[in-house]
Design a protein around this motif. Structure first.
Motif, PDB file in Angstrom:
ATOM      1  N   TRP A 143       0.837  -1.206   0.000  1.00 37.41           N
ATOM      2  CA  TRP A 143       0.000   0.000   0.000  1.00 37.41           C
ATOM      3  C   TRP A 143       0.873   1.258   0.000  1.00 37.41           C
ATOM      4  O   TRP A 143       0.632   2.204  -0.754  1.00 37.41           O
ATOM      5  N   ILE A 144       1.919   1.262   0.832  1.00 40.16           N
ATOM      6  CA  ILE A 144       2.821   2.417   0.890  1.00 40.16           C
ATOM      7  C   ILE A 144       3.500   2.638  -0.462  1.00 40.16           C
ATOM      8  O   ILE A 144       3.575   3.766  -0.968  1.00 40.16           O
ATOM      9  N   LEU A 145       3.984   1.561  -1.066  1.00 40.95           N
ATOM     10  CA  LEU A 145       4.661   1.672  -2.363  1.00 40.95           C
ATOM     11  C   LEU A 145       3.691   2.134  -3.447  1.00 40.95           C
ATOM     12  O   LEU A 145       4.049   2.954  -4.306  1.00 40.95           O
ATOM     13  N   ALA A 146       2.451   1.623  -3.411  1.00 38.98           N
ATOM     14  CA  ALA A 146       1.450   2.023  -4.399  1.00 38.98           C
ATOM     15  C   ALA A 146       1.117   3.503  -4.257  1.00 38.98           C
ATOM     16  O   ALA A 146       0.968   4.220  -5.254  1.00 38.98           O
ATOM     17  N   ALA A 147       1.022   3.980  -3.008  1.00 37.97           N
ATOM     18  CA  ALA A 147       0.712   5.392  -2.775  1.00 37.97           C
ATOM     19  C   ALA A 147       1.822   6.286  -3.292  1.00 37.97           C
ATOM     20  O   ALA A 147       1.566   7.344  -3.884  1.00 37.97           O
ATOM     21  N   ARG A 148       3.063   5.862  -3.106  1.00 38.39           N
ATOM     22  CA  ARG A 148       4.197   6.659  -3.586  1.00 38.39           C
ATOM     23  C   ARG A 148       4.296   6.624  -5.108  1.00 38.39           C
ATOM     24  O   ARG A 148       4.511   7.654  -5.759  1.00 38.39           O
ATOM     25  N   ALA A 173     -10.534   3.944  -2.531  1.00 36.40           N
ATOM     26  CA  ALA A 173     -10.352   5.369  -2.239  1.00 36.40           C
ATOM     27  C   ALA A 173      -9.265   5.497  -1.169  1.00 36.40           C
ATOM     28  O   ALA A 173      -9.480   5.117  -0.014  1.00 36.40           O
ATOM     29  N   HIS A 174      -8.132   6.032  -1.547  1.00 38.29           N
ATOM     30  CA  HIS A 174      -6.969   6.077  -0.663  1.00 38.29           C
ATOM     31  C   HIS A 174      -7.259   6.864   0.615  1.00 38.29           C
ATOM     32  O   HIS A 174      -6.934   6.402   1.719  1.00 38.29           O
ATOM     33  N   GLY A 175      -7.855   8.054   0.500  1.00 30.03           N
ATOM     34  CA  GLY A 175      -8.104   8.889   1.667  1.00 30.03           C
ATOM     35  C   GLY A 175      -9.043   8.224   2.666  1.00 30.03           C
ATOM     36  O   GLY A 175      -8.787   8.221   3.878  1.00 30.03           O
ATOM     37  N   SER A 176     -10.130   7.664   2.163  1.00 35.16           N
ATOM     38  CA  SER A 176     -11.082   6.994   3.050  1.00 35.16           C
ATOM     39  C   SER A 176     -10.460   5.768   3.706  1.00 35.16           C
ATOM     40  O   SER A 176     -10.724   5.467   4.884  1.00 35.16           O
ATOM     41  N   ALA A 177      -9.623   5.036   2.966  1.00 32.60           N
ATOM     42  CA  ALA A 177      -8.951   3.862   3.526  1.00 32.60           C
ATOM     43  C   ALA A 177      -7.999   4.277   4.653  1.00 32.60           C
ATOM     44  O   ALA A 177      -7.906   3.598   5.687  1.00 32.60           O
ATOM     45  N   ARG A 228       1.427   8.523  -6.550  1.00 26.34           N
ATOM     46  CA  ARG A 228       1.319   9.861  -5.975  1.00 26.34           C
ATOM     47  C   ARG A 228      -0.090  10.131  -5.432  1.00 26.34           C
ATOM     48  O   ARG A 228      -0.723  11.143  -5.749  1.00 26.34           O
ATOM     49  N   LEU A 229      -0.537   9.212  -4.610  1.00 28.42           N
ATOM     50  CA  LEU A 229      -1.857   9.354  -3.989  1.00 28.42           C
ATOM     51  C   LEU A 229      -1.747  10.345  -2.841  1.00 28.42           C
ATOM     52  O   LEU A 229      -1.060  10.092  -1.853  1.00 28.42           O
ATOM     53  N   ARG A 230      -2.421  11.488  -2.972  1.00 33.18           N
ATOM     54  CA  ARG A 230      -2.308  12.557  -1.990  1.00 33.18           C
ATOM     55  C   ARG A 230      -3.584  12.777  -1.180  1.00 33.18           C
ATOM     56  O   ARG A 230      -3.661  13.720  -0.388  1.00 33.18           O
ATOM     57  N   GLU A 231      -4.589  11.945  -1.384  1.00 36.22           N
ATOM     58  CA  GLU A 231      -5.848  12.132  -0.655  1.00 36.22           C
ATOM     59  C   GLU A 231      -5.617  11.991   0.846  1.00 36.22           C
ATOM     60  O   GLU A 231      -4.927  11.094   1.294  1.00 36.22           O
ATOM     61  N   ARG A 232      -6.235  12.911   1.577  1.00 36.47           N
ATOM     62  CA  ARG A 232      -6.142  12.836   3.028  1.00 36.47           C
ATOM     63  C   ARG A 232      -7.483  12.399   3.610  1.00 36.47           C
ATOM     64  O   ARG A 232      -8.537  12.728   3.074  1.00 36.47           O
ATOM     65  N   PRO A 233      -7.458  11.679   4.710  1.00 34.20           N
ATOM     66  CA  PRO A 233      -8.720  11.227   5.298  1.00 34.20           C
ATOM     67  C   PRO A 233      -9.485  12.381   5.915  1.00 34.20           C
ATOM     68  O   PRO A 233      -8.893  13.302   6.487  1.00 34.20           O
TER      69      PRO A 233
END
Length: 293
Positions: free
Chosen positions: A23-28, A233-237, A31-36
């Protein structure tokens, strides 16, 4: 700790760490920048709190997401699996060690749940928006039925076994494969597992390490599938993760003392779940209507 249990414990750690790192590697990489949002964190806290007390969380997360109107329906399965990875693992660390169940049965059931989750995540990732709406609407109604059965005392009488043999062993392992797949569309495994193991003659306490252990392996497996498909959804997760960790830690001291209030809490949950199920199925119907227009 027995060698078999130690190996199982190590396997749970490895698969969960792998999912978190992925998950961390996928976000980087993406470039997933969504915040919860505060609502995401609150949903994670409440649902994981209830989950630790034995009420479950998937149906509630789906219902609250639907009531709030986001994330999009087709992203809900992936979001609730990705966001539940860390909180579920935290719960697994305690229950798998605290209760002694036949290690062969536990290992086989966890392996079958993992296989079901991998298959289920692949199928759900390819489903259309309407297909997901229909399956999740039905899943919510099924969850509401199980909660109602628990409250009405219709669940099977308790057995005394801490393990299974023969055809009962095979049925339990096969059924857990199906439950692992259904987790990907939002049908939590707590109530179905309790019913299944009760019918097979197992002691109620034996269900907890199997349920929690299944979550600890099938959720990260499903998460890897959803990370690959990018349907979450990255932020919601992230919100579910942060709130879920706090909720799980807060609920542990209350597990023994809150049992008398669980029935009332389940009835409230049932009302919310039924409303969300109807809303999900109406959305599926509207999707068909708009496509025909």
């Amino acid at each position: 700790m027995p060698t078999a249990q130690l190996l199982l414990y190590a396997g749970l750690v490895v698969v969960n760490v792998a999912a978190i790192v992925a998950w961390i590697l996928a976000a980087r990489r993406r470039r997933l920048r969504e915040r919860p949002s505060t609502a995401d964190v609150a949903i994670g806290f409440v649902t994981s709190f209830l989950d630790t007390l034995g009420i479950g969380s998937y149906a509630q997360i789906t219902a609250l997401f639907k009531l709030r109107g986001r994330p999009a329906d087709e992203l809900i399965p992936g979001t609730l699996n990705v966001g539940s990875t860390v909180p579920a693992f935290l719960g697994t660390l305690v229950f798998v060690i605290a209760v002694t169940v036949d290690p062969v049965l536990l290992t086989c059931m966890l392996a079958s749940a993992a296989g079901g989750a991998w298959l289920g995540a692949g199928v759900v990732s390819r489903m259309s928006r309407r297909g997901i709406q229909i399956f999740m609407g039905a899943a919510l109604l099924i969850a509401a039925c199980f909660f109602a059965l628990a409250n009405l005392g219709i669940l099977p009488p308790a057995g005394a076994a801490m393990g299974l043999a023969g055809w009962r062993f095979g049925v339990a392992v096969a059924a857990n494969f199906v439950l692992g797949a259904l987790m990907c569309v939002g049908i939590g495994n707590y109530a179905p597992s309790m019913v299944l193991l009760g019918l097979l003659g197992m002691h109620p306490i034996a269900a907890y390490p199997i349920m929690m252990g299944s979550d600890g392996v099938l959720i990260p497996i499903a998460t890897l599938g959803f990370l690959r498909s990018r349907r979450f959804a990255h932020g919601s997760a992230l919100g579910l993760t942060v709130g879920g960790v706090v909720g799980t830690l807060c609920a542990f001291p209350l597990v023994n003392g809150i049992a008398s209030h669980l029935a009332m809490m389940r009835w409230l949950v049932i009302i919310v779940i039924i409303y969300a199920a109807v809303s999900m199925l109406r959305s599926a119907r509207m999707t068909v209507t708009s496509s025909r227009a």
